[in-house]
Scaffold this motif. Structure first.
Motif, PDB file in Angstrom:
ATOM      1  N   MET A  96      38.185 -30.245  -5.468  1.00 50.59           N
ATOM      2  CA  MET A  96      39.047 -31.343  -5.014  1.00 50.59           C
ATOM      3  C   MET A  96      38.749 -32.606  -5.812  1.00 50.59           C
ATOM      4  SD  MET A  96      39.007 -30.881  -0.897  1.00 50.59           S
ATOM      5  CE  MET A  96      39.220 -29.278  -0.159  1.00 50.59           C
ATOM      6  N   LYS A  97      39.727 -33.505  -5.836  1.00 49.38           N
ATOM      7  CA  LYS A  97      39.518 -34.775  -6.534  1.00 49.38           C
ATOM      8  C   LYS A  97      38.451 -35.582  -5.797  1.00 49.38           C
ATOM      9  CE  LYS A  97      44.360 -35.127  -7.905  1.00 49.38           C
ATOM     10  NZ  LYS A  97      45.544 -35.993  -8.010  1.00 49.38           N
ATOM     11  N   PRO A  98      37.656 -36.377  -6.492  1.00 45.42           N
ATOM     12  CA  PRO A  98      36.671 -37.217  -5.792  1.00 45.42           C
ATOM     13  C   PRO A  98      37.345 -38.186  -4.809  1.00 45.42           C
ATOM     14  CG  PRO A  98      36.259 -37.184  -8.158  1.00 45.42           C
ATOM     15  CD  PRO A  98      37.558 -36.474  -7.951  1.00 45.42           C
ATOM     16  N   ALA A  99      38.629 -38.493  -5.044  1.00 46.31           N
ATOM     17  CA  ALA A  99      39.350 -39.404  -4.144  1.00 46.31           C
ATOM     18  C   ALA A  99      40.094 -38.649  -3.042  1.00 46.31           C
ATOM     19  CB  ALA A  99      40.347 -40.233  -4.951  1.00 46.31           C
ATOM     20  N   ALA A 100      39.930 -37.313  -2.993  1.00 47.37           N
ATOM     21  CA  ALA A 100      40.713 -36.517  -2.033  1.00 47.37           C
ATOM     22  C   ALA A 100      40.272 -36.760  -0.588  1.00 47.37           C
ATOM     23  CB  ALA A 100      40.583 -35.035  -2.363  1.00 47.37           C
ATOM     24  N   ILE A 101      41.252 -36.620   0.306  1.00 47.84           N
ATOM     25  CA  ILE A 101      40.987 -36.724   1.753  1.00 47.84           C
ATOM     26  C   ILE A 101      41.448 -35.417   2.399  1.00 47.84           C
ATOM     27  CG2 ILE A 101      41.762 -37.897   3.868  1.00 47.84           C
ATOM     28  CD1 ILE A 101      41.754 -40.522   2.196  1.00 47.84           C
ATOM     29  N   LEU A 102      40.557 -34.825   3.183  1.00 47.28           N
ATOM     30  CA  LEU A 102      40.843 -33.538   3.835  1.00 47.28           C
ATOM     31  C   LEU A 102      41.100 -33.754   5.329  1.00 47.28           C
ATOM     32  CD1 LEU A 102      40.757 -30.342   3.630  1.00 47.28           C
ATOM     33  CD2 LEU A 102      38.374 -30.535   4.354  1.00 47.28           C
ATOM     34  N   ILE A 103      42.188 -33.185   5.813  1.00 49.72           N
ATOM     35  CA  ILE A 103      42.527 -33.295   7.236  1.00 49.72           C
ATOM     36  C   ILE A 103      42.557 -31.893   7.840  1.00 49.72           C
ATOM     37  CG2 ILE A 103      44.237 -34.147   8.920  1.00 49.72           C
ATOM     38  CD1 ILE A 103      43.115 -36.393   7.122  1.00 49.72           C
ATOM     39  N   ASN A 104      41.893 -31.723   8.978  1.00 47.18           N
ATOM     40  CA  ASN A 104      41.939 -30.418   9.655  1.00 47.18           C
ATOM     41  C   ASN A 104      42.285 -30.598  11.128  1.00 47.18           C
ATOM     42  OD1 ASN A 104      41.770 -27.762  10.385  1.00 47.18           O
ATOM     43  ND2 ASN A 104      39.558 -27.542  10.030  1.00 47.18           N
ATOM     44  N   THR A 105      43.510 -30.168  11.479  1.00 51.26           N
ATOM     45  CA  THR A 105      43.913 -30.164  12.895  1.00 51.26           C
ATOM     46  C   THR A 105      44.217 -28.725  13.331  1.00 51.26           C
ATOM     47  OG1 THR A 105      46.228 -30.584  12.299  1.00 51.26           O
ATOM     48  CG2 THR A 105      44.890 -32.503  12.845  1.00 51.26           C
ATOM     49  N   ALA A 106      43.719 -27.749  12.553  1.00 46.92           N
ATOM     50  CA  ALA A 106      44.034 -26.333  12.854  1.00 46.92           C
ATOM     51  C   ALA A 106      42.887 -25.710  13.654  1.00 46.92           C
ATOM     52  CB  ALA A 106      44.312 -25.586  11.561  1.00 46.92           C
TER      53      ALA A 106
END
Ligand code: GLV
Length: 304
Positions: free
Chosen positions: A204-214
C-alpha cells in the motif's frame, strides 16, 4: 405455524411472533427444543448446536448479513435452513464506512478531543491538516451490495472508484498499490481470512488509509498494528476486530486510527428492519414456505 421460537437476545422492538422464548442456558439445549432460533452475530452456532437441533430445528435466522458465526455447511448437512438480513443494512453500513473514512482523513476525533481539553486557543493555519478526497482512488474489496453503496457515495466526493472481487493475491497487490483509500466489504470466509496481511500492507502507499467495516479477521491485526506503528500506511478506520470485543491495547495507543465498536448497521431504522427480516424468514420457514433470505437453498423443502 407451530413449534417453539427461541431468541438469543431480549429485543427491544416488538417481534410479532407467537411463543417466543428468550434463551437461558446453552444454545445447544435451545436448538434441541426449538423449531426456530433467532440469533445474533455474537452467537456461535457450531456443528454441535446444529446436530442437537437436527430433528426439531427448521431454521436459524441470523440478525446480520454476515453468517460467519454459523457453520452453514453443518446446517446444510443437518437439513436446517439458515437466513440472513441483506439489503436492509446496506445504506447504514455504507454511511458508517464514510463516517470512518472522513474521520480518519480529516482527523475528526483528534479535533474533537482537542476542543474538549481546551486546546483550541486560537485559529492555527497548520492545525490538524488532513488529506483531500477529490481525485483520489478508493479501492473497494468486495463489490457486493455494501461495497457498491460505498462506491456510489464516493462519486459525490469526486473520487475514482475501483472494485476488486475474487482474483489472485498478485492482482490484489497491484490493486492495493494503486489505491489511496482501501475499504473492505467482502464476507469472512476461509478464503478471505487474513486477506490483508503484512505482504499486502507493504504494497500500500505510505499515504494509504484502510477502512474495515466488514469482519475483523479479514485483516491480520498484528500486521496492521505494525504497519501503522512504522508509518507504512497513514491510517485506519476500524469498526471490527479479530477477536471481538477484544481490541488490542497496541491499537488503542495509536493516534492514526479511529476505532468504533462494531456499529455498522446500528441505526434505529435499520435495526428494526433487520429484526423484521429475520421474523419474516422464520414465519416463512415455519409455514412451510421458502424463506426469502435463505443462505443454504439446498435445505429448502415444503412441509409435508
Ligand atoms: C453486521 O456486521 C452484519 O453482518 O450484519
Amino acid at each position: 405455524m407451530s413449534g417453539r421460537i427461541t431468541v438469543t437476545y431480549p429485543f427491544r422492538d416488538p417481534l410479532d411472533l407467537p411463543r417466543v422464548t428468550i434463551l437461558k442456558g446453552p444454545l445447544r439445549e435451545a436448538a434441541r427444543r426449538s423449531a426456530a432460533l433467532i440469533t445474533l452475530l455474537t452467537d456461535r452456532v457450531d456443528a454441535s448446536v446444529l446436530e442437537a437441533g437436527r430433528s426439531t430445528l427448521r431454521i436459524v435466522a441470523n440478525v446480520a448479513v454476515g453468517v460467519d458465526n454459523i457453520d452453514v455447511a453443518a446446517a446444510t448437512r443437518c437439513g436446517i435452513m439458515v437466513s440472513n438480513t441483506p439489503d436492509v443494512l446496506t445504506d447504514a453500513t455504507a454511511d458508517l464506512t464514510w463516517a470512518l473514512l472522513l474521520a480518519v482523513a480529516r482527523k475528526i476525533v483528534a479535533g474533537d478531543a482537542l476542543v474538549r481539553r481546551g486546546g483550541f486557543t486560537r485559529w492555527n493555519f497548520d492545525l490538524l491538516r488532513g488529506v483531500e478526497l477529490r481525485g483520489k482512488t478508493l479501492g473497494i474489496i468486495g463489490p457486493g451490495r455494501i461495497g457498491r453503496a460505498v462506491g456510489r457515495r464516493a462519486r459525490g466526493f469526486g473520487m475514482i472508484v475501483t472494485y476488486r472481487s475474487r482474483s489472485s493475491r498478485d492482482s490484489l497487490r497491484a490493486f492495493l498499490e494503486a489505491s489511496d483509500f482501501i475499504s473492505i466489504h467482502c464476507p469472512l470466509t476461509p478464503a478471505t481470512r487474513h486477506l490483508i496481511g503484512a505482504a499486502e500492507l507493504i504494497r500500500m502507499k505510505p499515504a494509504a488509509i484502510l477502512i474495515n467495516t466488514a469482519r475483523g479477521p479479514i485483516v491480520d491485526e498484528r500486521a496492521l498494528i505494525e504497519a501503522l506503528r512504522r508509518g507504512r500506511i497513514a491510517g485506519a478506520g476500524l469498526d471490527v476486530y479479530e477477536r471481538e470485543p477484544r481490541v488490542p491495547a497496541a491499537l488503542k495507543r495509536l493516534k492514526n486510527v479511529v476505532l468504533l465498536p462494531h456499529i455498522g448497521s446500528a441505526t434505529v431504522e435499520t435495526r428494526r428492519c433487520m429484526l423484521k427480516t429475520a421474523v419474516t424468514n422464520v414465519k416463512a420457514a415455519l409455514r412451510g414456505n421458502r424463506p426469502p433470505n435463505l443462505v443454504n437453498p439446498e435445505t429448502w423443502r415444503p412441509l409435508q
